[in-house]
Design an enzyme around this catalytic site. Structure first.
Site, PDB file in Angstrom:
ATOM      1  N   LYS A  88       0.841  -1.203   0.000  1.00  0.00           N
ATOM      2  CA  LYS A  88       0.000   0.000   0.000  1.00  0.00           C
ATOM      3  C   LYS A  88       0.873   1.249   0.000  1.00  0.00           C
ATOM      4  CE  LYS A  88      -0.343  -0.161   5.057  1.00  0.00           C
ATOM      5  NZ  LYS A  88      -1.220  -0.536   6.191  1.00  0.00           N
TER       6      LYS A  88
ATOM      7  N   ARG B 184     -11.856   0.650  14.258  1.00  0.00           N
ATOM      8  CA  ARG B 184     -11.401   1.285  13.025  1.00  0.00           C
ATOM      9  C   ARG B 184     -11.994   0.474  11.887  1.00  0.00           C
ATOM     10  NH1 ARG B 184      -5.054   1.697  11.635  1.00  0.00           N
ATOM     11  NH2 ARG B 184      -5.726  -0.224  10.682  1.00  0.00           N
TER      12      ARG B 184
ATOM     13  N   TYR C 249      13.281  31.373   8.282  1.00  0.00           N
ATOM     14  CA  TYR C 249      12.040  32.098   8.592  1.00  0.00           C
ATOM     15  C   TYR C 249      11.938  32.379  10.079  1.00  0.00           C
ATOM     16  CZ  TYR C 249       9.752  31.310   4.049  1.00  0.00           C
ATOM     17  OH  TYR C 249       9.397  31.332   2.743  1.00  0.00           O
TER      18      TYR C 249
ATOM     19  N   MET D  26       9.579  24.986   3.208  1.00  0.00           N
ATOM     20  CA  MET D  26       8.870  24.071   2.315  1.00  0.00           C
ATOM     21  C   MET D  26       9.829  23.345   1.374  1.00  0.00           C
ATOM     22  SD  MET D  26       5.802  24.788  -0.426  1.00  0.00           S
ATOM     23  CE  MET D  26       4.597  25.317   0.773  1.00  0.00           C
TER      24      MET D  26
HETATM   25  C1  LIG Z   1      -0.685  -1.769   6.683  1.00  0.00           C
HETATM   26  C2  LIG Z   1      -1.411  -3.012   7.019  1.00  0.00           C
HETATM   27  C3  LIG Z   1      -0.710  -4.212   7.204  1.00  0.00           C
HETATM   28  C4  LIG Z   1       0.808  -4.264   7.226  1.00  0.00           C
HETATM   29  O1  LIG Z   1       1.228  -3.829   8.487  1.00  0.00           O
HETATM   30  P1  LIG Z   1       2.811  -3.686   8.790  1.00  0.00           P
HETATM   31  O2  LIG Z   1       2.898  -3.392  10.239  1.00  0.00           O
HETATM   32  O3  LIG Z   1       3.259  -2.556   7.927  1.00  0.00           O
HETATM   33  O4  LIG Z   1       3.416  -4.970   8.401  1.00  0.00           O
HETATM   34  C5  LIG Z   1      -1.419  -5.367   7.409  1.00  0.00           C
HETATM   35  N1  LIG Z   1      -2.776  -5.348   7.452  1.00  0.00           N
HETATM   36  C6  LIG Z   1      -3.488  -4.226   7.304  1.00  0.00           C
HETATM   37  C7  LIG Z   1      -4.973  -4.285   7.371  1.00  0.00           C
HETATM   38  C8  LIG Z   1      -2.834  -3.014   7.087  1.00  0.00           C
HETATM   39  O5  LIG Z   1      -3.540  -1.892   6.950  1.00  0.00           O
END
Ligand SMILES: *Cc1c(COP(=O)(O)O)cnc(C)c1O
Length: 371
Positions: free
Chosen positions: A32, A128, A255, A303
């Protein structure tokens, strides 16, 4: 190009082999957020070549982008809004996590050539993503009915732990809730092949959470949330000095006149700032390596740029700067940047901006088999 993020696929390969050896079951490579900022397709292909059997992403769009890059392995997408492209996902053999009856309904109604392959997702304790425990039995029964109608195939059951420590109450409750969820699903007549709870931390430390598969993301790129295992950092952020100037004591920098030099010194200008992922919160704490020496960042990170104090060293414009890396040559690690910024290494590395070029070093087995 002002800066490059160098991605070492050897590190990803070695981390994958270690995680695959620790996992009791299959290994899903979670790519991801563009493979945690390391390039989703590159990390995916490397992980698949070194022990991962499947891929995981957040949204369907990320899965379809991998298909467009020619990645053919099974992919699970677990977080989608109700208007997501379910038809596209099924056409491209993307499996979908189902966290609610509403999601199950949209999947059943979507035009599809074949039943959708789904993983029912239970929230095991973070309030969640995933179904609340009170909804789980109803979700299992509805999914079993949808399976009998031929709308879906239930191929997995999943949960996600909220703490890295295997002995923490929250982890123990998460494991217990997941075991309960498997029983309820069984009672509804579901016998899916995949049952998965562990992410990187539990894969490394908690065999009780392994079930049939582990989903690992951070660990692939060298981040160990459990703090137990030496993994290989895969990203190095490099640039060079734009300019160097001699200044007297009492010179104000950046800044808001936030910093004043206490002695005559040389200041170097680095063309990276918070839009490139270096948090402003790290100002006056961070340091980088310039031509082999650690130099403090002075004044507020802007930035697009930051200023380093070079001391009395003879350093010329164009001198190499390493912002973060493995730490093997004295450069800061992602963990140091995270500490300076009050955050996690994940947030630093996924925050590297799009105007930083990615340079990929292919896997050449530098760490050796089984490393
Ligand atoms: C990001 C995620 C993972 C991976 O978790 P890591 O700690 O990065 O290995 C696994 N399952 C879900 C649902 C996630 O959102």
């Amino acid at each position: 190009m002002n800066a490059v993020l160098e991605i070492d696929l050897d590190a990803v390969a070695a981390n994958t082999r270690l995680l695959a050896a620790r996992a009791t079951g299959e290994l899903m490579a979670v790519v991801k957020a563009d493979g945690f900022g390391h390039g989703a397709a590159d990390v995916a292909r490397t992980a698949l070549a070194h022990g991962a059997t499947r891929l995981g992403v957040t949204g369907i769009g990320e899965a379809l982008a991998l298909r467009a890059e020619g990645v053919g392995a099974p992919i699970l997408s677990w977080l989608n809004t109700l208007d997501a492209d379910v038809s596209g996902a099924v056409r491209h053999r993307v499996e979908l996590a189902v966290p609610s009856l509403e999601h199950l309904g949209t999947i059943c109604r979507a035009p599809r050539p074949v039943p959708a392959a789904i993983h029912l997702h239970l929230d095991v304790g973070m309030a969640r993503d995933g179904a609340a425990p009170a909804q789980w039995a109803a979700l299992c029964r509805a999914a079993a009915r949808a399976q009998r109608r031929g709308d879906v195939r239930v191929v997995g059951l999943m949960g996600h732990l909220g703490c890295a420590d295997p002995d923490d109450l929250c982890t123990r409750q998460g494991r217990t809730r997941f075991a309960w969820a498997l029983e309820i699903a069984r009672g509804a007549g579901l016998r899916p092949r995949h049952r998965h709870l562990a992410a990187t931390a539990a894969t490394l430390t908690d065999p009780l959470a392994h079930h049939t598969m582990s989903r690992v993301g951070a660990g692939l790129v060298g981040i160990d949330p459990s703090g137990t295992t030496a993994l290989h950092a895969a990203a190095t952020l490099r640039t060079s000095l734009v300019s160097v100037r001699e200044v007297p004591a009492g010179t104000v920098v950046g800044y808001g006149h936030d910093h004043r030099t206490t002695r005559a010194t040389r200041l170097g200008l680095v063309p990276l700032g918070y839009a490139d992922g270096l948090p402003r919160a790290a100002s006056d704490r961070a340091s980088v390596v310039v031509a082999g020496h650690r130099c403090p960042v002075v004044g507020l990170i802007s930035m697009d740029q930051l200023v380093v104090d070079l001391g009395r060293r003879e350093v010329s414009p164009g001198a190499p700067v390493t912002v973060f890396g493995t730490g093997e040559r004295g450069e800061p690690t992602l963990t140091e940047w995270a500490a300076w910024s009050g955050t996690l290494p994940h947030e630093i590395v996924t925050g590297v901006g799009l105007r930083t070029a990615r340079v990929v070093l292919p896997a050449r087995h530098a760490y050796g088999v089984g490393a």
